[in-house]
Scaffold this motif. Structure first.
Motif, short mmCIF file in Angstrom:
data_model
loop_
_atom_site.label_atom_id
_atom_site.label_comp_id
_atom_site.label_asym_id
_atom_site.label_seq_id
_atom_site.Cartn_x
_atom_site.Cartn_y
_atom_site.Cartn_z
N ILE A 1 5.13 -7.81 -4.43
CA ILE A 1 4.02 -6.89 -4.64
C ILE A 1 2.83 -7.44 -3.89
CG2 ILE A 1 2.38 -6.14 -6.42
CD1 ILE A 1 5.31 -6.32 -8.08
N TYR A 2 2.06 -6.54 -3.27
CA TYR A 2 0.95 -7.04 -2.45
C TYR A 2 -0.26 -6.15 -2.63
CZ TYR A 2 2.70 -3.32 0.61
OH TYR A 2 3.12 -2.12 1.09
N ALA A 3 -1.41 -6.69 -2.25
CA ALA A 3 -2.66 -5.92 -2.25
C ALA A 3 -3.48 -6.36 -1.06
CB ALA A 3 -3.42 -6.16 -3.55
N ARG A 4 -3.93 -5.37 -0.28
CA ARG A 4 -4.75 -5.67 0.89
C ARG A 4 -6.22 -5.59 0.53
NH1 ARG A 4 -1.21 -2.16 3.42
NH2 ARG A 4 0.11 -3.09 5.05
N HIS A 5 -6.98 -6.59 0.94
CA HIS A 5 -8.44 -6.50 0.85
C HIS A 5 -8.93 -6.02 2.22
CE1 HIS A 5 -12.26 -8.42 -1.06
NE2 HIS A 5 -12.62 -7.49 -0.19
N ASN A 6 -9.18 -4.70 2.27
CA ASN A 6 -9.45 -4.08 3.58
C ASN A 6 -10.82 -4.47 4.12
OD1 ASN A 6 -6.97 -2.65 3.72
ND2 ASN A 6 -7.78 -1.26 2.14
N GLU A 7 -10.97 -4.24 5.41
CA GLU A 7 -12.24 -4.57 6.08
C GLU A 7 -13.40 -3.80 5.46
OE1 GLU A 7 -12.72 -7.00 8.09
OE2 GLU A 7 -10.63 -7.50 8.55
#
Lengths: 581, 581
Positions: B349-355
């Motif tokens: 499971i992953y989560a991106r901390h977007n720009e």
């Protein structure tokens, strides 16, 4: 650390300091209300003292200490009233203020002192207690220092220590191999190396130039005092050298060791050809701490109708200086000693050079005064000397006379263990005849090069071919041996042929080396020292066992750990082997 | 010597001297009538030159030289017109006046150059040629220097190197033994030591105080890149010490080695408890060249109706810095990589901390913006970071996350082999549960002492008992491990009981040690370093094979000498064994 100092270091300069020592109780005694305890560690002995005004509980505890209890003690360093100049710490004692028993000890099965009352078997079983004795431990400290100095000397000369494998391949040459069944390759076995010979040669092919290794080697042979199933070699090899370079470098190493470890300065080592060693000492490892060279008497003694001499291939004599006072009984005993199966002489002939100048022999019937005068002249005797003569086949009689010479030398006190007489023996034969297998064997090993001028004799007179091979002998013990190796595939193949290998067998056993010789093998040679023997000579001991921490007995057993032992059936199943008793 | 100089030493100061060199032809080329030959030995390369006015026979001979021919050349040192600053001898060349071919060479099966075209198998078969390559030989020179410095450091601290036996006794604890049938004791076997553990403890009982040995050890286990059937340990033991003393002395040794051999100065080694290492890195040998510590998420993620997390014993995350740009495809590949049987994760499971500051996860259905902000806070993410989460049973998920962390660290270039991050891991568990045999095993070995305050738990909660045991880890590799030992017979007997030994079995296998403990055993402890691994870290290599002169392959075979191999029937008969295939 649980201690502030060791038991070997406190001096008058420490007086007044509070210190903590750890060690073993060597002994304890009460003297008029004062308790003295000697505590020991590897570094020395220190005296502890508890005076009559010491805390009662502490005194009680100190009285509970038995020999070999492990203690930790804190106290103040005092100057002793009666100093002991024989003890490094004899100027001081410790006034005990705290005492902790770290571990108790049962009464040891023998005395842990310089001279012990333990027999050999008991000491072997409790080897960890025998090692606690200072002289035994000192042997291993000596060995450690020797190894350090070997490494220092060789590293300074650009030698690189490379570890070669212990699990290698069994080969039919040499002594019997120990083997190790391979679980991953069922039905196959590794062998333990008798020496890293082929690997060090491959390192030369690899361009390592100068290699050494202090390394365990293994031979499954019957054992005696100077043989163990596992032993240690100082193994060395060099490229682009001549025999002279090797002799110089390793003479240098030996001198360095004697100087650094024993404080003994040796002069240049004498050199002797193998043929001369055999002729003059009847041995390829003469003890030259004393002379007493053989004198060959054939020209002098033959033709006087004394059958023993007339029929002998060789009549050889030594001059036992000052032994003319041997009684008839002593001489008979010596004769019996020579006749034992281990030596196998048929008899001993002797002649006394008496104080009055006359010479009396045991064969006066055949030799008159003039003849005996010739003997005296040949052996350079003076009044008081004893001529001892043996006769028989050359090889046998030389061996017998070698034993006799060593025996007489020992009796005359000429084999002092604190004197060191090194000797290079050169030009060993390449091959020796083996009666049992009725073929020639390599005297050193199959990789030893023959002298170029002797190669032609390989076909015609193989026993006479000399090798570029040398031994270093000290006090009659071979401590090192080596050779210039073959580096040419054709010559190596020829050697294998002469040793009875078919080309296929040679390729199967040593193909990797023969192949390596085809890719640019440099001229190379080397030497290997028996490190255990060298250490025993340094320690001035007869047996190598005392310079080995955990030696095996004559049956190859370690009686302390009770090894070898049976293994589980499951282990054998995994290895796909079974015992067949 | 056959040479006056090596191929690595001639400088401008030698110009005009007549010299003789020996070595291997590295390459030779003709340039407008002039022949240049590079000759190589262990020490370097030197350029030889034959000008057009050189004697014709000599020129012909020089043209006959192939690669790897062994030559001896005499000539005068000249200053080069075009110097080569990259070469130690680049200022000079030798004008050839005499040339001798010492040995020819076939064309080698691969190039003898720093980068070779030979495959692994070919190089293993011709290991002696592979060792001729400078980088390979340099690994062994490095190893030699390390061994020298280890010995120097320890000897200066009064450690004594003692050789312990190689032919010992098979014991059921630990890995599988190699065994050696005894000819003199039919039906019985020696074993090769997995380590000299009991012998070094006996040396402490003997009062040796400080022991070390660089020593071959043996384990008959299945092999991989960092395991060989025979390997080398730096084995050490000390008496009258605490754990702190051992950590300090051997941290000192490690720093000494890095400083003297690699010129790397290390600061104080950090220390970490085993429990923390498992919690933060999922490994008892964390690679702390980089952070990326685990963050346990149970408190944050549970109770949101996401079954995968709700049902998991542990939910754990790492922050893959700057990896938010991973594509869906890359993340799918990473998931597949984690699902391989070697790792066995069920999913990622992953989560991106977007720009743009938003956080998007693969489980947005269950976690809203506020929840994801909590994740971000827990993992301290910034724009561009990627949170990776695994969930499952504690032990499994930690192992999986350890693999993932190392993989991401590698991808981010955080595992630079020229950086060194040592770490002490302390307070290992005493015992570990073994599913297969359904009993506890000693995590280090049966001689490791439990922490005194944990001894009571031996009966109630054995898995929780901590040991006085420590490992030294460098860059995620365990390079050393040790412990304070048991020195009390009662405690040692208790340990054997907990390991499932009956008193009779314990006495049969380890009676010599139990007996020794009754005669005044000092408190003692030690450590052993994997010398091959340490050398491979120094050489900045992945595999230990390249720091071993003659390694074995994954089947335990030495393909160069073709070992193991079958042995003669007569050998087996003498040993009273038979193979059962």
């Amino acid at each position: 650390m649980l201690r502030t100092h060791t038991c070997g270091e406190l001096q008058i300069s420490h007086v007044g300091q509070k210190v903590t020592l750890c060690g073993w109780v060597q002994k304890s005694r009460d003297l008029g209300g004062t308790t003295f305890i000697d505590v020991r560690d590897r570094y020395g002995l220190t005296q502890l003292v508890l005076h009559s005004d010491t805390d009662a509980a502490l005194r009680d505890k100190s009285r509970s200490l038995g020999r070999e209890f492990v203690i930790r003690v804190t106290g103040t360093v005092l100057e002793r009233t009666s100093k002991n100049a024989k003890m490094a710490t004899g100027d001081i004692e410790i006034n005990v203020e705290e005492l902790e028993i770290l571990n108790e000890s049962k009464i040891p099965p023998f005395m842990i002192e310089d001279d012990t009352d333990g027999g050999e078997e008991l000491r072997a079983k409790y080897r960890y207690l025998d090692l606690r004795r200072t002289p035994v431990r000192n042997n291993l400290v000596l060995r450690h220092k020797m190894a350090q100095e070997v490494r220092r000397y060789l590293s300074d000369l650009d030698f690189i220590e490379v570890e070669t494998p212990v699990l290698i391949k069994s080969t039919p040459e040499g002594a019997r191999d120990f083997v190790v069944p391979s679980r991953m390759n069922p039905g196959e076995f590794y062998a333990l190396p008798q020496s890293p010979q082929t690997f060090k040669q491959l390192l030369m092919v690899s361009g390592f130039d100068r290699y050494f290794q202090i390394v365990k080697c293994f031979r499954d042979e019957d054992l005696r005092a100077d043989r163990q199933p596992e032993f240690t070699q100082i193994d060395c090899e060099m490229s682009f050298i001549t025999q002279e370079d090797i002799l110089n470098i390793f003479e240098g190493m030996t001198r360095h060791l004697f100087s650094k470890v024993k404080g003994v300065e040796l002069t240049d080592f004498p050199r002797m050809y193998y043929a001369d060693a055999m002729r003059l000492y009847g041995s390829d490892k003469p003890d030259i701490r004393f002379g007493m060279e053989f004198v060959e008497m054939n020209d002098i003694v033959k033709g006087k109708n004394f059958g023993v001499f007339d029929n002998a291939e060789l009549v050889v004599a030594i001059n036992a200086k000052g032994c003319a006072n041997y009684t008839r009984k002593q001489l008979d005993e010596l004769t019996e000693w020579l006749k034992r199966p281990q030596i196998g002489a048929t008899g001993l002939i002797y002649a006394r050079h008496n104080e009055d100048g006359t010479i009396k022999s045991s064969v006066d019937k055949f030799y008159d005064e003039a003849a005996l005068a010739e003997w005296s002249k040949a052996l350079n005797t003076e009044a008081g000397d004893l001529i001892l003569i043996l006769a028989g086949g050359i090889d046998k009689v030389r061996k017998q006379m070698n034993e006799l010479r060593l025996e007489i030398g020992g009796r005359l006190g000429l084999r002092d263990k604190s004197k060191f007489a090194p000797l290079w023996v050169l030009d060993f034969p390449l091959l020796e005849w083996d009666e049992e297998s009725a073929r020639y064997h390599a005297m050193h090993h199959p990789f030893t090069s023959p002298k170029p001028e002797d190669i032609d004799m390989l076909d015609t007179n193989p026993g006479e071919v000399r090798a570029n091979a040398y031994d270093l002998v000290i006090n009659g013990t071979e401590i090192g041996g080596g050779s210039i190796r073959i580096s040419d595939k054709k010559l190596q193949s020829l050697m294998f042929k002469h040793l009875g290998f078919s080309p296929e067998e040679a390729q199967k056993q040593f193909g990797f080396l023969l192949d390596a010789f085809e890719f640019g093998a440099p001229p190379h040679g080397g030497i290997a020292f028996g490190f255990d023997r060298l250490a025993s000579i340094f320690a001035e001991l007869d047996s190598i066992r005392d310079v080995i921490a955990f030696p095996k007995n004559n049956s190859g057993r370690d009686v302390m750990i009770d090894s070898p032992s049976t293994i589980a059936e499951a282990q054998m199943q995994e290895l796909k082997i079974r015992t067949v008793l």
